[in-house]
Design an enzyme around this catalytic site. Sequence first.
Site, mmCIF file in Angstrom:
data_model
loop_
_atom_site.group_PDB
_atom_site.id
_atom_site.type_symbol
_atom_site.label_atom_id
_atom_site.label_comp_id
_atom_site.label_asym_id
_atom_site.label_seq_id
_atom_site.Cartn_x
_atom_site.Cartn_y
_atom_site.Cartn_z
ATOM 1 N N TYR A 197 40.735 40.285 41.885
ATOM 2 C CA TYR A 197 41.604 41.302 41.857
ATOM 3 C C TYR A 197 41.074 42.487 41.993
ATOM 4 O O TYR A 197 41.683 43.391 43.090
ATOM 5 C CB TYR A 197 42.249 40.965 40.383
ATOM 6 C CG TYR A 197 42.994 42.343 39.854
ATOM 7 C CD1 TYR A 197 44.289 42.281 40.249
ATOM 8 C CD2 TYR A 197 42.495 42.993 38.878
ATOM 9 C CE1 TYR A 197 44.836 43.345 39.670
ATOM 10 C CE2 TYR A 197 43.288 44.657 38.139
ATOM 11 C CZ TYR A 197 44.665 44.279 38.720
ATOM 12 O OH TYR A 197 45.804 45.107 38.263
ATOM 13 N N SER A 234 43.247 50.422 39.975
ATOM 14 C CA SER A 234 43.085 49.759 38.845
ATOM 15 C C SER A 234 41.847 50.620 38.698
ATOM 16 O O SER A 234 40.307 50.525 39.506
ATOM 17 C CB SER A 234 43.067 48.667 38.334
ATOM 18 O OG SER A 234 42.655 47.902 37.234
#
Length: 271
Positions: free
Chosen positions: A155, A142
């Site tokens: 995350y 990501s």
Amino acid sequence: MTTLSGKNVLITGAASGLGAVLSEKIAAQGAIMILLDSDGQRLAGVRLGLTNKGYRVQQYVCDLRDRAVIEETAQRVRDECGRVDVLINNAGIVSGKYFTELTTADIENTFAVNVLAHFWTVRAFLPSMLQNGDGHIVTISSAAGMVGAPRLTDYCASKFALLGFDEALRMELHQLKANVRTTVVCPYYMNTGMFSGVTTRFRWLLPILDVEYVASRIISAIERDRERVVTPWFAYVTWPLHTLPIGWFDRVARFLGITEGMSKFIGKGRR
């Protein structure tokens, strides 16, 4: 180039979002799809949609938080489908909480799914790729693995870890002179339920990405053996920005709206 037609392609997190879109697009190219997800009901729906179009699909309900379950599922895949030619580790979860709000379970689940599951699936399927002298491993990281942001401590840490995992694995395979390709993917927020509610300040620089577009970029990268996909292009600036003094870096992040992106986060099933 990596040809997808006729290949066994395994996708984790295939029941929704990017995984479901990738499944359909790759199946349309003639691949044999092997779909894994913990949500059996949604996974069955994805499989039904693909089989109704005449595509070849196998599904396996698998809790990616559990190493033993992953290893058991991998053995079933090898027994029932044969070798995996392309492994796409797509499954991921996000809690979207401030660090002080995260529970022990939140943190452990994030790392189990977002990081450790990559180790267990690659360990399960890489040996046959090496033996056959061919294969492709795709790691969905990501843009959050390139720059940190509030409400994403677990995350971001997990996605940063995936960049290191892919980089080290790529170098190992090169050192071993193995014909196994790797691709790491770092997209900005996508318009899936996973990041429902997120915002962006400058849409022309950091747009909320269409999942169909991201899926197409990933497939193109696999076919062309590209080792990295970062989208949108502006996300590349995070690397040179890290050379700035920390105070300057933080000011730029605030100006770009990176620090406020999760302020209205809803996510899957949250209110």
